[in-house]
Design a protein around this motif. Structure first.
Motif, PDB file in Angstrom:
ATOM      1  N   PRO A  78       0.604  -1.167   0.010  1.00 56.92           N
ATOM      2  CA  PRO A  78       0.132  -0.208  -0.043  1.00 56.92           C
ATOM      3  C   PRO A  78       0.848   1.377   0.213  1.00 56.92           C
ATOM      4  CG  PRO A  78       0.282  -0.948   2.168  1.00 56.92           C
ATOM      5  CD  PRO A  78       1.005  -1.714   1.415  1.00 56.92           C
ATOM      6  N   PHE A  79       1.972   1.139  -0.672  1.00 64.44           N
ATOM      7  CA  PHE A  79       2.866   2.503  -0.729  1.00 64.44           C
ATOM      8  C   PHE A  79       2.881   2.982  -2.096  1.00 64.44           C
ATOM      9  CE2 PHE A  79       5.158  -0.638   2.204  1.00 64.44           C
ATOM     10  CZ  PHE A  79       4.528  -0.096   3.366  1.00 64.44           C
ATOM     11  N   GLU A  80       3.359   4.230  -2.226  1.00 65.73           N
ATOM     12  CA  GLU A  80       3.674   4.821  -3.528  1.00 65.73           C
ATOM     13  C   GLU A  80       4.818   4.147  -4.314  1.00 65.73           C
ATOM     14  OE1 GLU A  80       1.568   7.338  -5.252  1.00 65.73           O
ATOM     15  OE2 GLU A  80       0.295   7.063  -3.266  1.00 65.73           O
ATOM     16  N   PRO A  81       4.776   4.279  -5.593  1.00 67.79           N
ATOM     17  CA  PRO A  81       5.963   3.666  -6.419  1.00 67.79           C
ATOM     18  C   PRO A  81       7.233   3.850  -6.005  1.00 67.79           C
ATOM     19  CG  PRO A  81       4.094   3.927  -7.847  1.00 67.79           C
ATOM     20  CD  PRO A  81       3.865   4.638  -6.342  1.00 67.79           C
ATOM     21  N   GLY A  82       7.407   5.243  -5.537  1.00 68.19           N
ATOM     22  CA  GLY A  82       8.777   5.786  -5.299  1.00 68.19           C
ATOM     23  C   GLY A  82       9.089   5.453  -3.617  1.00 68.19           C
ATOM     24  N   ASP A  83       8.305   4.801  -2.998  1.00 68.02           N
ATOM     25  CA  ASP A  83       8.540   4.498  -1.554  1.00 68.02           C
ATOM     26  C   ASP A  83       9.552   3.497  -1.357  1.00 68.02           C
ATOM     27  OD1 ASP A  83       8.509   3.920   1.245  1.00 68.02           O
ATOM     28  OD2 ASP A  83       6.196   4.393   1.298  1.00 68.02           O
ATOM     29  N   THR A  84      10.596   3.752  -0.490  1.00 68.46           N
ATOM     30  CA  THR A  84      11.711   2.903  -0.343  1.00 68.46           C
ATOM     31  C   THR A  84      11.589   2.407   1.011  1.00 68.46           C
ATOM     32  OG1 THR A  84      13.328   4.561   0.191  1.00 68.46           O
ATOM     33  CG2 THR A  84      13.390   4.138  -1.870  1.00 68.46           C
ATOM     34  N   GLY A  85      10.889   2.661   1.823  1.00 67.21           N
ATOM     35  CA  GLY A  85      10.916   2.212   3.327  1.00 67.21           C
ATOM     36  C   GLY A  85      11.456   3.326   4.252  1.00 67.21           C
ATOM     37  N   TYR A  86      12.008   4.184   3.636  1.00 67.03           N
ATOM     38  CA  TYR A  86      12.901   5.155   4.424  1.00 67.03           C
ATOM     39  C   TYR A  86      11.871   6.091   5.163  1.00 67.03           C
ATOM     40  CZ  TYR A  86      15.943   9.061   5.999  1.00 67.03           C
ATOM     41  OH  TYR A  86      16.321  10.182   6.600  1.00 67.03           O
ATOM     42  N   GLY A  87      12.187   6.178   6.605  1.00 73.93           N
ATOM     43  CA  GLY A  87      11.090   6.937   7.461  1.00 73.93           C
ATOM     44  C   GLY A  87       9.748   6.054   7.781  1.00 73.93           C
ATOM     45  N   HIS A  88       9.786   4.746   7.285  1.00 71.92           N
ATOM     46  CA  HIS A  88       8.788   3.875   7.689  1.00 71.92           C
ATOM     47  C   HIS A  88       8.382   3.745   9.264  1.00 71.92           C
ATOM     48  CE1 HIS A  88       7.496   1.369   3.789  1.00 71.92           C
ATOM     49  NE2 HIS A  88       7.260   2.779   3.656  1.00 71.92           N
ATOM     50  N   THR A  89       7.218   3.907   9.673  1.00 72.42           N
ATOM     51  CA  THR A  89       6.581   3.685  11.011  1.00 72.42           C
ATOM     52  C   THR A  89       6.833   2.082  11.199  1.00 72.42           C
ATOM     53  OG1 THR A  89       4.403   3.562  10.386  1.00 72.42           O
ATOM     54  CG2 THR A  89       5.152   5.635  10.911  1.00 72.42           C
ATOM     55  N   SER A  90       6.644   1.600  12.493  1.00 72.73           N
ATOM     56  CA  SER A  90       6.499   0.237  12.812  1.00 72.73           C
ATOM     57  C   SER A  90       5.331  -0.361  12.108  1.00 72.73           C
ATOM     58  CB  SER A  90       6.506   0.232  14.374  1.00 72.73           C
ATOM     59  OG  SER A  90       6.184  -1.007  14.624  1.00 72.73           O
ATOM     60  N   ALA A  91       4.100   0.377  11.875  1.00 75.16           N
ATOM     61  CA  ALA A  91       3.124   0.058  11.428  1.00 75.16           C
ATOM     62  C   ALA A  91       3.142  -0.239   9.926  1.00 75.16           C
ATOM     63  CB  ALA A  91       1.740   0.752  11.495  1.00 75.16           C
ATOM     64  N   ASP A  92       4.085   0.629   9.139  1.00 77.18           N
ATOM     65  CA  ASP A  92       4.275   0.558   7.609  1.00 77.18           C
ATOM     66  C   ASP A  92       5.175  -0.572   7.571  1.00 77.18           C
ATOM     67  OD1 ASP A  92       3.173   2.867   6.988  1.00 77.18           O
ATOM     68  OD2 ASP A  92       5.047   4.051   7.269  1.00 77.18           O
TER      69      ASP A  92
END
Length: 166
Positions: A78-92
């Motif tokens: 459920p992330f945008e295509p450019g999302d790399t996980g940088y800054g993800h929360t625990s829930a993410d």
């Protein structure tokens, strides 16, 4: 050994370690967290591949494997295509569920694109500034070593979590 050969070896260790750390694990094991906010193996391997894909594609001037080869759709996250996980929360981080085969396929495809790019890199290329947002500006050599370092750190974390699985 040339700088490109040295970097090829370093990136090779990441893909080998990534394959090993997920090998034989089921989806629940890949999603297991040793603590409520700890990162699961699936997220760690996905994230290290996403960072490598993003950063190497940027310096190589090519599209990321994530979108070019359809991995964004295949993972169905459920992330945008450019999302790399940088800054993800625990829930993410907890939303990254993928089987070992898909994680390995993505990491391997990223590795192939990385190695193809490294084959074109000359020693003089490593001094090229690729990011002016930092002081001092980031050169290609520094960026590639940073990606190796990030990959190694996350791979070590994933191996530790795997070890806790018993």
């Amino acid at each position: 050994m040339t700088p490109a050969e040295l970097l090829t070896d370093a990136f090779g260790r990441i893909v080998e370690g990534g394959r090993d750390v997920v090998d034989g694990l089921d989806d629940d094991q890949l999603a297991w967290r040793p603590g409520p906010d700890a990162n699961p193996i699936a997220w760690l391997v996905w994230h290290l591949a996403r960072i490598q894909d993003d950063h190497v594609a940027d310096v190589a001037g090519v599209e990321q494997v994530w979108t070019a080869q359809g991995f964004h759709d295949r993972f169905g996250l459920p992330f945008e295509p450019g999302d790399t996980g940088y800054g993800h929360t625990s829930a993410d981080a907890g939303q990254v569920r993928a089987d070992a085969g898909l994680l390995t396929a993505y990491l391997s495809a990223v590795h192939e694109q990385t190695i193809a790019y490294l084959a074109t890199v000359t020693p003089d290329d490593l001094d090229r500034v690729v990011d002016n947002r930092w002081d001092p500006p980031v050169t290609l050599g520094v960026r590639l070593v940073s990606v190796v370092n990030d990959g190694d750190q996350h791979l070590g974390q994933a191996a530790y979590v795997r070890g806790l699985l018993g």
